[in-house]
Motif scaffolding. Structure first.
Motif, PDB file in Angstrom:
ATOM      1  N   ASN A   1      22.608  23.092   1.073  1.00  0.00           N
ATOM      2  CA  ASN A   1      21.318  23.533   1.611  1.00  0.00           C
ATOM      3  C   ASN A   1      20.314  23.812   0.494  1.00  0.00           C
ATOM      4  O   ASN A   1      19.119  23.524   0.629  1.00  0.00           O
ATOM      5  CB  ASN A   1      21.500  24.798   2.452  1.00  0.00           C
ATOM      6  N   ILE A   2      20.816  24.386  -0.590  1.00  0.00           N
ATOM      7  CA  ILE A   2      19.932  24.672  -1.726  1.00  0.00           C
ATOM      8  C   ILE A   2      19.401  23.374  -2.325  1.00  0.00           C
ATOM      9  O   ILE A   2      18.214  23.260  -2.662  1.00  0.00           O
ATOM     10  CB  ILE A   2      20.689  25.491  -2.794  1.00  0.00           C
ATOM     11  N   ILE A   3      20.274  22.377  -2.430  1.00  0.00           N
ATOM     12  CA  ILE A   3      19.867  21.097  -3.020  1.00  0.00           C
ATOM     13  C   ILE A   3      18.803  20.414  -2.170  1.00  0.00           C
ATOM     14  O   ILE A   3      17.738  20.033  -2.663  1.00  0.00           O
ATOM     15  CB  ILE A   3      21.092  20.172  -3.190  1.00  0.00           C
ATOM     16  N   ILE A   4      19.080  20.265  -0.874  1.00  0.00           N
ATOM     17  CA  ILE A   4      18.128  19.553  -0.025  1.00  0.00           C
ATOM     18  C   ILE A   4      16.846  20.363   0.160  1.00  0.00           C
ATOM     19  O   ILE A   4      15.738  19.812   0.202  1.00  0.00           O
ATOM     20  CB  ILE A   4      18.769  19.196   1.341  1.00  0.00           C
ATOM     21  N   GLY A   5      16.985  21.688   0.227  1.00  0.00           N
ATOM     22  CA  GLY A   5      15.800  22.531   0.351  1.00  0.00           C
ATOM     23  C   GLY A   5      14.919  22.449  -0.881  1.00  0.00           C
ATOM     24  O   GLY A   5      13.688  22.331  -0.778  1.00  0.00           O
ATOM     25  N   SER A   6      15.541  22.496  -2.048  1.00  0.00           N
ATOM     26  CA  SER A   6      14.783  22.402  -3.302  1.00  0.00           C
ATOM     27  C   SER A   6      14.085  21.054  -3.414  1.00  0.00           C
ATOM     28  O   SER A   6      12.949  20.958  -3.904  1.00  0.00           O
ATOM     29  CB  SER A   6      15.720  22.602  -4.499  1.00  0.00           C
ATOM     30  N   PHE A   7      14.764  20.011  -2.947  1.00  0.00           N
ATOM     31  CA  PHE A   7      14.179  18.668  -3.005  1.00  0.00           C
ATOM     32  C   PHE A   7      12.897  18.593  -2.175  1.00  0.00           C
ATOM     33  O   PHE A   7      11.867  18.092  -2.634  1.00  0.00           O
ATOM     34  CB  PHE A   7      15.199  17.643  -2.510  1.00  0.00           C
ATOM     35  N   PHE A   8      12.951  19.128  -0.958  1.00  0.00           N
ATOM     36  CA  PHE A   8      11.775  19.059  -0.091  1.00  0.00           C
ATOM     37  C   PHE A   8      10.647  19.973  -0.583  1.00  0.00           C
ATOM     38  O   PHE A   8       9.469  19.621  -0.472  1.00  0.00           O
ATOM     39  CB  PHE A   8      12.154  19.411   1.348  1.00  0.00           C
ATOM     40  N   VAL A   9      11.010  21.127  -1.111  1.00  0.00           N
ATOM     41  CA  VAL A   9       9.988  22.015  -1.669  1.00  0.00           C
ATOM     42  C   VAL A   9       9.303  21.339  -2.859  1.00  0.00           C
ATOM     43  O   VAL A   9       8.075  21.395  -3.007  1.00  0.00           O
ATOM     44  CB  VAL A   9      10.607  23.366  -2.091  1.00  0.00           C
TER      45      VAL A   9
ATOM     46  N   GLY B   1       0.788  -1.227   0.000  1.00  0.00           N
ATOM     47  CA  GLY B   1       0.000   0.000   0.000  1.00  0.00           C
ATOM     48  C   GLY B   1       0.817   1.273   0.000  1.00  0.00           C
ATOM     49  O   GLY B   1       0.284   2.356  -0.256  1.00  0.00           O
ATOM     50  N   ILE B   2       2.122   1.164   0.289  1.00  0.00           N
ATOM     51  CA  ILE B   2       2.946   2.361   0.413  1.00  0.00           C
ATOM     52  C   ILE B   2       3.083   3.087  -0.922  1.00  0.00           C
ATOM     53  O   ILE B   2       2.833   4.287  -1.031  1.00  0.00           O
ATOM     54  CB  ILE B   2       4.341   2.010   0.971  1.00  0.00           C
ATOM     55  N   LEU B   3       3.484   2.355  -1.957  1.00  0.00           N
ATOM     56  CA  LEU B   3       3.682   2.991  -3.261  1.00  0.00           C
ATOM     57  C   LEU B   3       2.374   3.524  -3.834  1.00  0.00           C
ATOM     58  O   LEU B   3       2.368   4.492  -4.594  1.00  0.00           O
ATOM     59  CB  LEU B   3       4.318   1.993  -4.237  1.00  0.00           C
ATOM     60  N   LYS B   4       1.261   2.902  -3.464  1.00  0.00           N
ATOM     61  CA  LYS B   4      -0.025   3.380  -3.960  1.00  0.00           C
ATOM     62  C   LYS B   4      -0.378   4.749  -3.386  1.00  0.00           C
ATOM     63  O   LYS B   4      -1.211   5.466  -3.938  1.00  0.00           O
ATOM     64  CB  LYS B   4      -1.123   2.368  -3.616  1.00  0.00           C
ATOM     65  N   GLN B   5       0.269   5.096  -2.254  1.00  0.00           N
ATOM     66  CA  GLN B   5       0.010   6.401  -1.651  1.00  0.00           C
ATOM     67  C   GLN B   5       0.704   7.526  -2.410  1.00  0.00           C
ATOM     68  O   GLN B   5       0.374   8.693  -2.224  1.00  0.00           O
ATOM     69  CB  GLN B   5       0.500   6.413  -0.197  1.00  0.00           C
ATOM     70  N   VAL B   6       1.676   7.151  -3.250  1.00  0.00           N
ATOM     71  CA  VAL B   6       2.459   8.159  -3.969  1.00  0.00           C
ATOM     72  C   VAL B   6       1.770   8.499  -5.283  1.00  0.00           C
ATOM     73  O   VAL B   6       1.646   7.654  -6.171  1.00  0.00           O
ATOM     74  CB  VAL B   6       3.892   7.654  -4.245  1.00  0.00           C
ATOM     75  N   SER B   7       1.318   9.715  -5.399  1.00  0.00           N
ATOM     76  CA  SER B   7       0.704  10.176  -6.643  1.00  0.00           C
ATOM     77  C   SER B   7       0.850  11.684  -6.734  1.00  0.00           C
ATOM     78  O   SER B   7       0.919  12.377  -5.708  1.00  0.00           O
ATOM     79  CB  SER B   7      -0.778   9.785  -6.696  1.00  0.00           C
TER      80      SER B   7
ATOM     81  N   ILE C   1       5.313  20.506  -3.200  1.00  0.00           N
ATOM     82  CA  ILE C   1       4.491  21.103  -4.256  1.00  0.00           C
ATOM     83  C   ILE C   1       3.947  20.048  -5.215  1.00  0.00           C
ATOM     84  O   ILE C   1       2.785  20.098  -5.629  1.00  0.00           O
ATOM     85  CB  ILE C   1       5.306  22.161  -5.028  1.00  0.00           C
ATOM     86  N   LEU C   2       4.774  19.062  -5.551  1.00  0.00           N
ATOM     87  CA  LEU C   2       4.371  18.069  -6.549  1.00  0.00           C
ATOM     88  C   LEU C   2       3.498  16.952  -5.978  1.00  0.00           C
ATOM     89  O   LEU C   2       2.637  16.413  -6.675  1.00  0.00           O
ATOM     90  CB  LEU C   2       5.609  17.457  -7.208  1.00  0.00           C
ATOM     91  N   PHE C   3       3.732  16.605  -4.715  1.00  0.00           N
ATOM     92  CA  PHE C   3       3.017  15.459  -4.163  1.00  0.00           C
ATOM     93  C   PHE C   3       2.095  15.808  -2.991  1.00  0.00           C
ATOM     94  O   PHE C   3       1.255  15.002  -2.613  1.00  0.00           O
ATOM     95  CB  PHE C   3       4.020  14.385  -3.710  1.00  0.00           C
ATOM     96  N   GLY C   4       2.283  16.983  -2.402  1.00  0.00           N
ATOM     97  CA  GLY C   4       1.421  17.370  -1.293  1.00  0.00           C
ATOM     98  C   GLY C   4       1.465  16.367  -0.164  1.00  0.00           C
ATOM     99  O   GLY C   4       2.526  15.882   0.232  1.00  0.00           O
ATOM    100  N   LYS C   5       0.294  15.998   0.358  1.00  0.00           N
ATOM    101  CA  LYS C   5       0.237  15.045   1.469  1.00  0.00           C
ATOM    102  C   LYS C   5       0.712  13.654   1.062  1.00  0.00           C
ATOM    103  O   LYS C   5       1.071  12.836   1.914  1.00  0.00           O
ATOM    104  CB  LYS C   5      -1.188  14.953   2.008  1.00  0.00           C
TER     105      LYS C   5
END
Length: 295
Positions: free
Chosen positions: A205-213, A97-103, A217-221
């Motif tokens: 910091n820019i790399i990891i920050g951009s990754f989390f942003v 069920g984990i991968l099914k949560q990713v959309s 934005i792309l996946f939300g919850k």
């Protein structure tokens, strides 16, 4: 700092490192509060053990070995290898069920999603969250963090001051408040982890920050589904090594009285909390300046 003796700073760093290491070990052996609550050493893996050996201990052992082998490798940073390897384990052994949560769920955060806090909310936060946190924030997120920055980066860290650290945390928390986020702060533990696992420039910091942003934005919850792919034991290895690097800062403490202060802060922290250890450490450090007192 000017008013905080060096052994107190080292005591805070050792205590923080020890707490991180202890939590890392709990993640590996499956006894953290979250794992106990989920009644599983690896809550998001379908495989919990190889015979009598819990899967977390096996992953932790292999992850620790990989870290030791690649800790000083600039081409293949140990931290990156751990995250990639952990993600692959999650993909191969994760619960169905984990991968099914990713959309994809493209969206942007809302301003004040929970509404503006009431006066009761402010009062509760001040008394329950803010005031008890102040000593720990000053000790670990400001003083210890600035000291470690100077140790790691020398003259390049001249802009990392007590004032700058406080202002940056204030601005970050204000922005987090507007977007409905959690409180946050700097920390010597995070700095030690980033540095030891290869970060040397602001680009990290820019790399990891951009990754989390991008995740937000792309996946939300649904972004949590990606985070769940990384086994708890992999996070435990990261915490274990981060804490050890922070604890090793006491190697420059040679005076007996100074070492006593460091160890006393550690003991009080383990028995109570870091804030109590920090305050007691300052008092004892100043008391031990009196020549007639000895340890």
């Amino acid at each position: 700092g000017k008013y905080v003796p060096k052994p107190v700073v080292r005591g805070v760093q050792l205590s923080t490192g020890t707490l991180l290491m202890a939590e890392g070990v709990r993640f590996i052996i499956g006894t953290s509060r979250f794992q106990v609550l989920k009644n599983a050493a690896e809550p998001y893996l379908s495989l919990q053990a190889f015979g009598p050996i819990p899967i977390g201990i096996i992953i932790g052992f292999v992850g620790g070995l990989v870290t030791l082998l690649f800790l000083n490798n600039r081409k293949f940073p140990a931290g990156l290898l751990l995250i990639i390897g952990g993600t692959l384990i999650g993909v191969l052994l994760g619960k169905t069920g984990i991968l099914k949560q990713v959309s994809l769920s493209v969206g942007f955060p809302k301003v004040l999603p929970f509404g503006f806090p009431t006066s009761a909310d402010f009062s509760y936060a001040l008394l329950i969250l803010v005031l008890p946190q102040i000593p720990m924030t000053i000790g670990n997120a400001v003083i210890a963090n600035v000291d470690l920055s100077r140790e790691y980066f020398g003259e390049h860290s001249k802009k990392v001051t007590y004032g700058a650290s406080c202002i940056s945390m204030s601005l970050a928390n204000f922005l987090s408040f507007l977007l409905g986020g959690m409180p946050l702060c700097h920390g010597a533990g995070g700095l030690a982890a980033h540095y030891r696992f290869g970060a040397r420039t602001p680009g990290s910091n820019i790399i990891i920050g951009s990754f989390f942003v991008a995740l937000a934005i792309l996946f939300g919850k649904h972004a949590l589904g990606i985070v769940y792919l990384i086994p708890m034991s992999v996070l435990g290895i990261l915490l274990l090594f981060a804490g050890s690097q922070l604890g090793l800062t006491i190697l420059d403490v040679e005076d007996r009285k100074d070492l006593f202060v460091v160890l006393m802060i550690l003991g009080i922290t383990l028995a109570t909390n870091l804030a109590a250890g920090f305050i007691a450490g300052i008092l004892v450090a100043y008391m031990l300046r009196y020549e007639k007192l000895s340890v």
